[in-house]
Design a protein around this motif. Sequence first.
Motif, PDB file in Angstrom:
ATOM      1  N   MET A 150       0.642  -1.228   0.392  1.00  7.34           N
ATOM      2  CA  MET A 150       0.173  -0.054  -0.033  1.00  7.34           C
ATOM      3  C   MET A 150       0.490   1.020  -0.065  1.00  7.34           C
ATOM      4  SD  MET A 150      -1.814   1.949   3.066  1.00  7.34           S
ATOM      5  CE  MET A 150      -0.048   1.488   4.093  1.00  7.34           C
ATOM      6  N   GLU A 151       1.948   1.681   0.833  1.00  3.45           N
ATOM      7  CA  GLU A 151       2.848   2.560   0.733  1.00  3.45           C
ATOM      8  C   GLU A 151       2.950   2.646  -0.615  1.00  3.45           C
ATOM      9  OE1 GLU A 151       5.513   1.560   4.318  1.00  3.45           O
ATOM     10  OE2 GLU A 151       4.075   1.839   6.138  1.00  3.45           O
ATOM     11  N   GLN A 152       3.811   1.666  -1.504  1.00  2.28           N
ATOM     12  CA  GLN A 152       4.235   1.746  -2.278  1.00  2.28           C
ATOM     13  C   GLN A 152       3.191   2.350  -3.622  1.00  2.28           C
ATOM     14  OE1 GLN A 152       6.112  -2.107  -3.926  1.00  2.28           O
ATOM     15  NE2 GLN A 152       7.273  -0.941  -5.623  1.00  2.28           N
ATOM     16  N   ASP A 153       2.537   1.744  -3.614  1.00  2.00           N
ATOM     17  CA  ASP A 153       1.429   1.687  -4.276  1.00  2.00           C
ATOM     18  C   ASP A 153       0.762   4.006  -4.296  1.00  2.00           C
ATOM     19  OD1 ASP A 153       0.740  -0.247  -5.304  1.00  2.00           O
ATOM     20  OD2 ASP A 153      -0.762  -0.792  -4.344  1.00  2.00           O
ATOM     21  N   ILE A 154       0.914   4.093  -2.736  1.00  2.00           N
ATOM     22  CA  ILE A 154       0.751   5.656  -3.064  1.00  2.00           C
ATOM     23  C   ILE A 154       1.388   6.361  -3.148  1.00  2.00           C
ATOM     24  CG2 ILE A 154       0.446   7.484  -0.874  1.00  2.00           C
ATOM     25  CD1 ILE A 154      -0.981   5.241   0.773  1.00  2.00           C
ATOM     26  N   GLU A 155       3.120   5.838  -2.828  1.00  2.00           N
ATOM     27  CA  GLU A 155       4.239   6.871  -3.779  1.00  2.00           C
ATOM     28  C   GLU A 155       3.850   6.636  -4.968  1.00  2.00           C
ATOM     29  OE1 GLU A 155       6.812   8.372  -2.015  1.00  2.00           O
ATOM     30  OE2 GLU A 155       5.671   7.769  -0.094  1.00  2.00           O
ATOM     31  N   THR A 156       3.666   5.581  -6.006  1.00  2.00           N
ATOM     32  CA  THR A 156       3.833   5.244  -7.079  1.00  2.00           C
ATOM     33  C   THR A 156       2.724   5.833  -8.092  1.00  2.00           C
ATOM     34  OG1 THR A 156       4.875   3.506  -6.686  1.00  2.00           O
ATOM     35  CG2 THR A 156       3.901   3.524  -9.115  1.00  2.00           C
ATOM     36  N   VAL A 157       1.542   6.353  -7.457  1.00  2.00           N
ATOM     37  CA  VAL A 157       0.694   6.608  -7.995  1.00  2.00           C
ATOM     38  C   VAL A 157      -0.088   8.398  -7.598  1.00  2.00           C
ATOM     39  CG1 VAL A 157      -2.144   6.638  -7.746  1.00  2.00           C
ATOM     40  CG2 VAL A 157      -0.675   4.190  -8.023  1.00  2.00           C
ATOM     41  N   GLU A 158       0.480   8.264  -6.244  1.00  2.00           N
ATOM     42  CA  GLU A 158       0.088   9.890  -5.927  1.00  2.00           C
ATOM     43  C   GLU A 158      -0.860   9.806  -5.899  1.00  2.00           C
ATOM     44  OE1 GLU A 158       3.240  12.261  -7.721  1.00  2.00           O
ATOM     45  OE2 GLU A 158       4.848  11.422  -7.163  1.00  2.00           O
ATOM     46  N   PRO A 159      -2.054   8.866  -5.194  1.00  2.00           N
ATOM     47  CA  PRO A 159      -3.802   9.715  -5.685  1.00  2.00           C
ATOM     48  C   PRO A 159      -4.076  10.963  -4.756  1.00  2.00           C
ATOM     49  CG  PRO A 159      -3.013   7.893  -3.502  1.00  2.00           C
ATOM     50  CD  PRO A 159      -1.930   8.195  -4.391  1.00  2.00           C
ATOM     51  N   ASP A 160      -5.108  11.331  -5.171  1.00  2.00           N
ATOM     52  CA  ASP A 160      -5.819  12.310  -4.913  1.00  2.00           C
ATOM     53  C   ASP A 160      -7.088  12.324  -3.158  1.00  2.00           C
ATOM     54  OD1 ASP A 160      -4.556  14.248  -7.024  1.00  2.00           O
ATOM     55  OD2 ASP A 160      -6.276  13.811  -7.996  1.00  2.00           O
ATOM     56  N   ALA A 161      -7.230  10.282  -3.181  1.00  2.00           N
ATOM     57  CA  ALA A 161      -7.416  10.580  -1.973  1.00  2.00           C
ATOM     58  C   ALA A 161      -7.099   8.619  -1.613  1.00  2.00           C
ATOM     59  CB  ALA A 161      -9.014  10.264  -2.277  1.00  2.00           C
ATOM     60  N   VAL A 162      -7.814   7.897  -1.219  1.00  2.00           N
ATOM     61  CA  VAL A 162      -7.003   6.928  -0.540  1.00  2.00           C
ATOM     62  C   VAL A 162      -8.483   6.385  -0.278  1.00  2.00           C
ATOM     63  CG1 VAL A 162      -6.157   4.954   0.224  1.00  2.00           C
ATOM     64  CG2 VAL A 162      -5.086   6.671  -0.546  1.00  2.00           C
ATOM     65  N   VAL A 163      -9.397   5.355  -0.975  1.00  2.00           N
ATOM     66  CA  VAL A 163     -10.276   4.945  -0.106  1.00  2.00           C
ATOM     67  C   VAL A 163      -9.720   3.657  -0.339  1.00  2.00           C
ATOM     68  CG1 VAL A 163     -12.468   4.518  -0.181  1.00  2.00           C
ATOM     69  CG2 VAL A 163     -11.766   6.658  -1.122  1.00  2.00           C
ATOM     70  N   SER A 164      -9.921   2.644   1.266  1.00  2.00           N
ATOM     71  CA  SER A 164      -9.458   1.005   1.048  1.00  2.00           C
ATOM     72  C   SER A 164     -11.321   0.655   1.472  1.00  2.00           C
ATOM     73  CB  SER A 164      -8.831   0.495   2.388  1.00  2.00           C
ATOM     74  OG  SER A 164      -7.479   1.414   2.267  1.00  2.00           O
ATOM     75  N   LEU A 165     -11.205  -0.653   0.858  1.00  2.00           N
ATOM     76  CA  LEU A 165     -12.735  -1.137   0.758  1.00  2.00           C
ATOM     77  C   LEU A 165     -12.525  -3.356   2.012  1.00  2.00           C
ATOM     78  CD1 LEU A 165     -14.338  -1.079  -3.089  1.00  2.00           C
ATOM     79  CD2 LEU A 165     -14.520   0.626  -0.940  1.00  2.00           C
ATOM     80  N   GLY A 166     -12.755  -2.967   2.318  1.00  2.00           N
ATOM     81  CA  GLY A 166     -13.230  -4.742   2.853  1.00  2.00           C
ATOM     82  C   GLY A 166     -15.075  -4.966   3.086  1.00  2.00           C
ATOM     83  N   LEU A 167     -14.966  -6.467   2.728  1.00  2.00           N
ATOM     84  CA  LEU A 167     -16.359  -7.168   3.331  1.00  2.00           C
ATOM     85  C   LEU A 167     -16.305  -7.284   4.757  1.00  2.00           C
ATOM     86  CD1 LEU A 167     -18.267  -8.707   1.914  1.00  2.00           C
ATOM     87  CD2 LEU A 167     -16.726 -10.708   2.155  1.00  2.00           C
TER      88      LEU A 167
END
Length: 149
Positions: free
Chosen positions: A1-18
Amino acid sequence: MEQDIETVEPDAVVSLGLASGISSIHLERIAINTIDGREDNTGFKPNGERIHENGADGLFSKLPLKQLETALLNESIPVNISNSAGTYLCNNLMYSELYYLEQKQLNIPAGFVHVPPSHEIGIAQRVPSWPQEDITRAVHIIIENLQSN
């Protein structure tokens, strides 16, 4: 997740779970700095340990929960603001992402949303469920409301 945030540089992070057994969307308000639950696939059995030793006891969602709640209700989507993401994987992910964003001083909307099972899962587990199209529509409404913020 940390690497994805660094790579993508998102405007928001919404994690989903069942969340098996729920019958509405749950917008999670707080993640706590502890992990507890059953043994995972690697043999790790959490027993109330802290997720981040020097982290705050709890971290609040950075999502506009009341705004999202209103937007979902306006579209006839059942929704609740929940005060517990549990103590296992979903809470761990929520806490870890909020902690990471705080440490990196990234001030973006971020948080966690529990969704009910789809009918396929609900039938197999004999729990309340939703059509997958409604789950997808709810997630789209959440994302669209973050974009308009």
